[in-house]
Write a protein that holds these residues in place. Structure first.
Motif, PDB file in Angstrom:
ATOM      1  N   GLU A  31     -61.867  34.459 -66.501  1.00  0.00           N
ATOM      2  CA  GLU A  31     -62.552  36.115 -66.115  1.00  0.00           C
ATOM      3  C   GLU A  31     -63.643  36.113 -66.349  1.00  0.00           C
ATOM      4  OE1 GLU A  31     -60.615  38.894 -67.859  1.00  0.00           O
ATOM      5  OE2 GLU A  31     -58.287  38.112 -67.277  1.00  0.00           O
ATOM      6  N   ALA A  32     -64.242  36.855 -64.818  1.00  0.00           N
ATOM      7  CA  ALA A  32     -66.110  37.673 -64.914  1.00  0.00           C
ATOM      8  C   ALA A  32     -66.086  38.348 -66.281  1.00  0.00           C
ATOM      9  CB  ALA A  32     -66.363  37.501 -64.151  1.00  0.00           C
ATOM     10  N   ALA A  33     -67.211  38.606 -66.977  1.00  0.00           N
ATOM     11  CA  ALA A  33     -67.030  39.574 -68.408  1.00  0.00           C
ATOM     12  C   ALA A  33     -67.979  40.842 -67.485  1.00  0.00           C
ATOM     13  CB  ALA A  33     -67.968  38.965 -68.810  1.00  0.00           C
ATOM     14  N   GLU A  34     -69.155  40.810 -66.159  1.00  0.00           N
ATOM     15  CA  GLU A  34     -68.940  41.964 -65.411  1.00  0.00           C
ATOM     16  C   GLU A  34     -69.362  41.439 -64.180  1.00  0.00           C
ATOM     17  OE1 GLU A  34     -73.751  41.081 -65.981  1.00  0.00           O
ATOM     18  OE2 GLU A  34     -73.043  41.424 -67.925  1.00  0.00           O
ATOM     19  N   ASP A  35     -69.865  42.295 -62.982  1.00  0.00           N
ATOM     20  CA  ASP A  35     -69.876  42.264 -61.731  1.00  0.00           C
ATOM     21  C   ASP A  35     -71.559  41.632 -61.444  1.00  0.00           C
ATOM     22  OD1 ASP A  35     -67.712  44.273 -61.827  1.00  0.00           O
ATOM     23  OD2 ASP A  35     -68.822  45.640 -60.388  1.00  0.00           O
ATOM     24  N   VAL A  36     -70.628  40.576 -59.957  1.00  0.00           N
ATOM     25  CA  VAL A  36     -71.882  39.934 -59.820  1.00  0.00           C
ATOM     26  C   VAL A  36     -71.783  39.630 -58.833  1.00  0.00           C
ATOM     27  CG1 VAL A  36     -73.198  37.171 -60.300  1.00  0.00           C
ATOM     28  CG2 VAL A  36     -71.984  38.626 -62.237  1.00  0.00           C
ATOM     29  N   SER A  37     -73.026  39.827 -57.964  1.00  0.00           N
ATOM     30  CA  SER A  37     -73.096  39.899 -56.343  1.00  0.00           C
ATOM     31  C   SER A  37     -73.624  37.865 -56.385  1.00  0.00           C
ATOM     32  CB  SER A  37     -73.939  40.888 -56.222  1.00  0.00           C
ATOM     33  OG  SER A  37     -73.287  42.006 -56.175  1.00  0.00           O
ATOM     34  N   LYS A  42     -77.065  30.471 -52.924  1.00  0.00           N
ATOM     35  CA  LYS A  42     -78.179  30.630 -53.249  1.00  0.00           C
ATOM     36  C   LYS A  42     -77.161  30.728 -55.035  1.00  0.00           C
ATOM     37  CE  LYS A  42     -81.576  32.831 -51.532  1.00  0.00           C
ATOM     38  NZ  LYS A  42     -82.429  33.919 -51.155  1.00  0.00           N
ATOM     39  N   ILE A  43     -76.783  30.220 -56.681  1.00  0.00           N
ATOM     40  CA  ILE A  43     -76.545  29.955 -57.660  1.00  0.00           C
ATOM     41  C   ILE A  43     -76.837  31.308 -58.432  1.00  0.00           C
ATOM     42  CG2 ILE A  43     -76.785  29.608 -60.073  1.00  0.00           C
ATOM     43  CD1 ILE A  43     -77.925  26.815 -58.893  1.00  0.00           C
ATOM     44  N   SER A  44     -75.358  31.692 -58.430  1.00  0.00           N
ATOM     45  CA  SER A  44     -75.559  33.318 -59.465  1.00  0.00           C
ATOM     46  C   SER A  44     -74.921  32.786 -60.484  1.00  0.00           C
ATOM     47  CB  SER A  44     -74.179  33.956 -58.266  1.00  0.00           C
ATOM     48  OG  SER A  44     -75.093  34.275 -57.198  1.00  0.00           O
ATOM     49  N   LEU A  45     -75.669  33.205 -61.390  1.00  0.00           N
ATOM     50  CA  LEU A  45     -75.034  33.197 -62.365  1.00  0.00           C
ATOM     51  C   LEU A  45     -73.651  33.770 -63.012  1.00  0.00           C
ATOM     52  CD1 LEU A  45     -77.479  31.665 -64.410  1.00  0.00           C
ATOM     53  CD2 LEU A  45     -75.900  30.358 -63.469  1.00  0.00           C
ATOM     54  N   VAL A  46     -72.644  33.453 -63.198  1.00  0.00           N
ATOM     55  CA  VAL A  46     -71.476  34.611 -64.221  1.00  0.00           C
ATOM     56  C   VAL A  46     -71.393  34.837 -65.442  1.00  0.00           C
ATOM     57  CG1 VAL A  46     -68.883  35.680 -62.791  1.00  0.00           C
ATOM     58  CG2 VAL A  46     -70.337  34.532 -61.328  1.00  0.00           C
ATOM     59  N   PRO A  47     -71.097  35.985 -66.193  1.00  0.00           N
ATOM     60  CA  PRO A  47     -71.432  35.834 -67.385  1.00  0.00           C
ATOM     61  C   PRO A  47     -69.838  35.720 -67.875  1.00  0.00           C
ATOM     62  CG  PRO A  47     -71.758  37.886 -67.256  1.00  0.00           C
ATOM     63  CD  PRO A  47     -72.177  36.942 -65.331  1.00  0.00           C
ATOM     64  N   ILE A 104     -68.074  39.064 -56.943  1.00  0.00           N
ATOM     65  CA  ILE A 104     -67.540  38.913 -58.055  1.00  0.00           C
ATOM     66  C   ILE A 104     -66.721  40.152 -58.705  1.00  0.00           C
ATOM     67  CG2 ILE A 104     -67.114  37.408 -59.757  1.00  0.00           C
ATOM     68  CD1 ILE A 104     -68.674  35.386 -58.806  1.00  0.00           C
ATOM     69  N   LYS A 105     -65.738  40.699 -59.015  1.00  0.00           N
ATOM     70  CA  LYS A 105     -65.283  41.236 -60.590  1.00  0.00           C
ATOM     71  C   LYS A 105     -65.110  42.178 -61.710  1.00  0.00           C
ATOM     72  CE  LYS A 105     -65.915  45.056 -57.254  1.00  0.00           C
ATOM     73  NZ  LYS A 105     -67.059  45.431 -56.980  1.00  0.00           N
ATOM     74  N   GLY A 107     -62.737  41.037 -64.987  1.00  0.00           N
ATOM     75  CA  GLY A 107     -61.536  40.609 -64.992  1.00  0.00           C
ATOM     76  C   GLY A 107     -61.305  39.382 -64.031  1.00  0.00           C
ATOM     77  N   MET A 108     -62.141  39.426 -62.987  1.00  0.00           N
ATOM     78  CA  MET A 108     -61.539  38.893 -61.543  1.00  0.00           C
ATOM     79  C   MET A 108     -61.969  37.175 -62.747  1.00  0.00           C
ATOM     80  SD  MET A 108     -63.437  37.719 -58.136  1.00  0.00           S
ATOM     81  CE  MET A 108     -63.245  38.885 -57.531  1.00  0.00           C
ATOM     82  N   ARG A 109     -60.351  36.744 -62.174  1.00  0.00           N
ATOM     83  CA  ARG A 109     -60.255  34.752 -62.744  1.00  0.00           C
ATOM     84  C   ARG A 109     -61.148  34.114 -62.363  1.00  0.00           C
ATOM     85  NH1 ARG A 109     -54.787  33.784 -62.386  1.00  0.00           N
ATOM     86  NH2 ARG A 109     -54.440  35.329 -60.835  1.00  0.00           N
ATOM     87  N   ILE A 110     -62.463  33.107 -62.355  1.00  0.00           N
ATOM     88  CA  ILE A 110     -63.259  32.009 -61.564  1.00  0.00           C
ATOM     89  C   ILE A 110     -62.708  31.555 -61.913  1.00  0.00           C
ATOM     90  CG2 ILE A 110     -65.472  32.201 -60.828  1.00  0.00           C
ATOM     91  CD1 ILE A 110     -64.575  34.925 -60.599  1.00  0.00           C
ATOM     92  N   ALA A 111     -62.579  30.915 -62.620  1.00  0.00           N
ATOM     93  CA  ALA A 111     -62.599  29.457 -63.464  1.00  0.00           C
ATOM     94  C   ALA A 111     -61.083  29.051 -64.200  1.00  0.00           C
ATOM     95  CB  ALA A 111     -63.795  28.649 -63.545  1.00  0.00           C
ATOM     96  N   GLN A 112     -61.260  27.643 -64.441  1.00  0.00           N
ATOM     97  CA  GLN A 112     -60.196  27.520 -65.341  1.00  0.00           C
ATOM     98  C   GLN A 112     -60.521  26.369 -65.896  1.00  0.00           C
ATOM     99  OE1 GLN A 112     -56.552  25.989 -63.140  1.00  0.00           O
ATOM    100  NE2 GLN A 112     -58.057  25.360 -61.344  1.00  0.00           N
TER     101      GLN A 112
END
Length: 142
Positions: A31-37, A42-47, A104-105, A107-112
């Motif tokens: 899951e995403a640890a924080e909101d990310v636009s 463009k590459i965005s880094l999702v913690p 990306i909000k 808690g959203m499940r982004i990857a596995q």
């Protein structure tokens, strides 16, 4: 021993440890640890607020969730993330959108992530060679 840990500094932020969602799922949802636009192309880094641990002859492979790829045209910038057993730092997901802006909000499940054993070639031995000294993208610095 293999699994996930919540990183120091993320303990009280409502981070969930990855789980498999069905009896036969191979992947653990990250899951995403924080909101990310995410901006268009463009590459965005999702913690994730997580690190992984595993046996020396294992690797954690990370894939975008297929629903995000198909429905929202999101991909991981590196195609498949490779987390080596000696990487003991923050798992960060490099995401690209090919369909404009995407939010990306937290808690959203982004990857596995899927843990797998790997096999070195003849004459090579796991555990020999340079020691990791950096963080995200550090093996390119050897």
């Amino acid at each position: 021993m293999r699994g996930f840990e919540i990183l120091k500094g993320y303990e009280n932020r409502g981070i969930n440890l990855p789980t498999r969602k069905t009896a036969f799922s191979a992947g653990y949802d990250l899951e995403a640890a924080e909101d990310v636009s995410v901006s268009d192309k463009k590459i965005s880094l999702v913690p994730t607020g997580l690190k992984a641990f595993m046996l020396p002859d294992e690797v954690l492979l990370i894939y975008i969730r297929s629903s995000l790829a198909v429905k929202h045209n999101l991909i991981l910038a590196n195609g498949v993330g490779v987390i080596d057993a000696d990487y003991q730092d923050h798992i960060i997901l490099p995401v690209i959108s090919f369909a404009g802006e995407f939010e990306i909000k937290k808690g959203m499940r982004i990857a596995q992530g899927i843990f797998q054993k790997y096999f070195p070639i003849d004459g090579d031995e796991i555990g020999t060679g340079a020691k990791r000294s950096g963080r995200f993208g550090s093996t390119g610095n050897f």
